[in-house]
Design a protein around this motif. Structure first.
Motif, PDB file in Angstrom:
ATOM      1  N   GLY A   2       0.811  -1.202   0.000  1.00 20.10           N
ATOM      2  CA  GLY A   2       0.000   0.000   0.000  1.00 20.10           C
ATOM      3  C   GLY A   2       0.846   1.254   0.000  1.00 20.10           C
ATOM      4  O   GLY A   2       1.998   1.252   0.405  1.00 20.10           O
ATOM      5  N   TYR A   5      -0.873   8.687   0.614  1.00 23.36           N
ATOM      6  CA  TYR A   5      -0.996   9.892  -0.196  1.00 23.36           C
ATOM      7  C   TYR A   5      -1.660  10.984   0.644  1.00 23.36           C
ATOM      8  O   TYR A   5      -2.706  10.755   1.249  1.00 23.36           O
ATOM      9  CB  TYR A   5      -1.817   9.599  -1.460  1.00 23.36           C
ATOM     10  CG  TYR A   5      -1.192   8.487  -2.256  1.00 23.36           C
ATOM     11  CD1 TYR A   5      -0.208   8.759  -3.192  1.00 23.36           C
ATOM     12  CD2 TYR A   5      -1.529   7.157  -2.022  1.00 23.36           C
ATOM     13  CE1 TYR A   5       0.413   7.739  -3.896  1.00 23.36           C
ATOM     14  CE2 TYR A   5      -0.929   6.129  -2.720  1.00 23.36           C
ATOM     15  CZ  TYR A   5       0.048   6.424  -3.651  1.00 23.36           C
ATOM     16  OH  TYR A   5       0.663   5.417  -4.331  1.00 23.36           O
ATOM     17  N   TYR A  18      -4.684   8.994   2.310  1.00 26.02           N
ATOM     18  CA  TYR A  18      -5.300   7.880   1.602  1.00 26.02           C
ATOM     19  C   TYR A  18      -4.256   6.824   1.312  1.00 26.02           C
ATOM     20  O   TYR A  18      -3.086   7.132   1.145  1.00 26.02           O
ATOM     21  CB  TYR A  18      -5.932   8.379   0.287  1.00 26.02           C
ATOM     22  CG  TYR A  18      -6.926   9.488   0.522  1.00 26.02           C
ATOM     23  CD1 TYR A  18      -8.248   9.212   0.843  1.00 26.02           C
ATOM     24  CD2 TYR A  18      -6.533  10.822   0.448  1.00 26.02           C
ATOM     25  CE1 TYR A  18      -9.155  10.236   1.087  1.00 26.02           C
ATOM     26  CE2 TYR A  18      -7.432  11.854   0.689  1.00 26.02           C
ATOM     27  CZ  TYR A  18      -8.744  11.545   1.008  1.00 26.02           C
ATOM     28  OH  TYR A  18      -9.632  12.560   1.251  1.00 26.02           O
ATOM     29  N   GLU A  19      -4.702   5.563   1.224  1.00 29.01           N
ATOM     30  CA  GLU A  19      -3.801   4.454   0.913  1.00 29.01           C
ATOM     31  C   GLU A  19      -3.827   4.107  -0.564  1.00 29.01           C
ATOM     32  O   GLU A  19      -3.006   3.321  -1.021  1.00 29.01           O
ATOM     33  CB  GLU A  19      -4.182   3.242   1.748  1.00 29.01           C
ATOM     34  CG  GLU A  19      -3.931   3.451   3.225  1.00 29.01           C
ATOM     35  CD  GLU A  19      -4.276   2.223   4.058  1.00 29.01           C
ATOM     36  OE1 GLU A  19      -4.777   1.225   3.493  1.00 29.01           O
ATOM     37  OE2 GLU A  19      -4.050   2.279   5.272  1.00 29.01           O
ATOM     38  N   ASP A  20      -4.753   4.678  -1.313  1.00 24.16           N
ATOM     39  CA  ASP A  20      -4.903   4.372  -2.731  1.00 24.16           C
ATOM     40  C   ASP A  20      -4.748   5.661  -3.537  1.00 24.16           C
ATOM     41  O   ASP A  20      -5.448   6.641  -3.279  1.00 24.16           O
ATOM     42  CB  ASP A  20      -6.287   3.759  -2.957  1.00 24.16           C
ATOM     43  CG  ASP A  20      -6.490   3.291  -4.372  1.00 24.16           C
ATOM     44  OD1 ASP A  20      -6.626   4.166  -5.256  1.00 24.16           O
ATOM     45  OD2 ASP A  20      -6.527   2.068  -4.592  1.00 24.16           O
ATOM     46  N   SER A  22      -5.594   6.387  -6.603  1.00 26.12           N
ATOM     47  CA  SER A  22      -6.762   6.795  -7.381  1.00 26.12           C
ATOM     48  C   SER A  22      -7.827   7.436  -6.502  1.00 26.12           C
ATOM     49  O   SER A  22      -8.509   8.368  -6.932  1.00 26.12           O
ATOM     50  CB  SER A  22      -7.337   5.621  -8.174  1.00 26.12           C
ATOM     51  OG  SER A  22      -7.793   4.606  -7.315  1.00 26.12           O
ATOM     52  N   VAL A  23      -7.959   6.983  -5.269  1.00 26.99           N
ATOM     53  CA  VAL A  23      -8.901   7.606  -4.329  1.00 26.99           C
ATOM     54  C   VAL A  23      -8.414   9.012  -3.977  1.00 26.99           C
ATOM     55  O   VAL A  23      -9.197   9.973  -3.959  1.00 26.99           O
ATOM     56  CB  VAL A  23      -9.076   6.747  -3.056  1.00 26.99           C
ATOM     57  CG1 VAL A  23      -9.904   7.481  -2.008  1.00 26.99           C
ATOM     58  CG2 VAL A  23      -9.717   5.415  -3.404  1.00 26.99           C
ATOM     59  N   ASP A  43       2.829  11.975  -2.654  1.00 24.19           N
ATOM     60  CA  ASP A  43       3.071  10.581  -2.306  1.00 24.19           C
ATOM     61  C   ASP A  43       4.053  10.557  -1.145  1.00 24.19           C
ATOM     62  O   ASP A  43       5.206  10.961  -1.277  1.00 24.19           O
ATOM     63  CB  ASP A  43       3.652   9.846  -3.518  1.00 24.19           C
ATOM     64  CG  ASP A  43       3.916   8.375  -3.256  1.00 24.19           C
ATOM     65  OD1 ASP A  43       3.860   7.929  -2.089  1.00 24.19           O
ATOM     66  OD2 ASP A  43       4.183   7.666  -4.237  1.00 24.19           O
ATOM     67  N   SER A  45       4.596   7.710   0.668  1.00 18.44           N
ATOM     68  CA  SER A  45       4.794   6.283   0.941  1.00 18.44           C
ATOM     69  C   SER A  45       6.183   5.968   1.470  1.00 18.44           C
ATOM     70  O   SER A  45       6.357   5.068   2.281  1.00 18.44           O
ATOM     71  CB  SER A  45       4.568   5.469  -0.329  1.00 18.44           C
ATOM     72  OG  SER A  45       3.265   5.665  -0.809  1.00 18.44           O
TER      73      SER A  45
END
Length: 54
Positions: A2, A5, A18-20, A22-23, A43, A45
């Motif tokens: 994962g 963001y 957020y972890e996604d 696109s979300v 990002d 991450s």
């Protein structure tokens, strides 16, 4: 694996993690469309989460 963001508005209190990707992009784009505000998406991450100091 994962991601993480960070989305933040430069003109109001809107902010989210957020972890996604696109979300996160969807939330950023929706807020921009609804409000006309400028947004940032980063990002994070690869950054370590802050730890507790002792």
């Amino acid at each position: 694996m994962g991601g993480r963001y960070h989305v933040v508005c430069h003109e109001c209190a809107f902010e989210g993690l957020y972890e996604d990707a696109s979300v996160a992009e969807g939330q950023r784009d929706a807020h921009t469309s609804d409000s006309g505000h400028q947004m940032s998406l980063r990002d994070i991450s690869c950054q370590e989460a802050p730890g507790l100091s002792q």
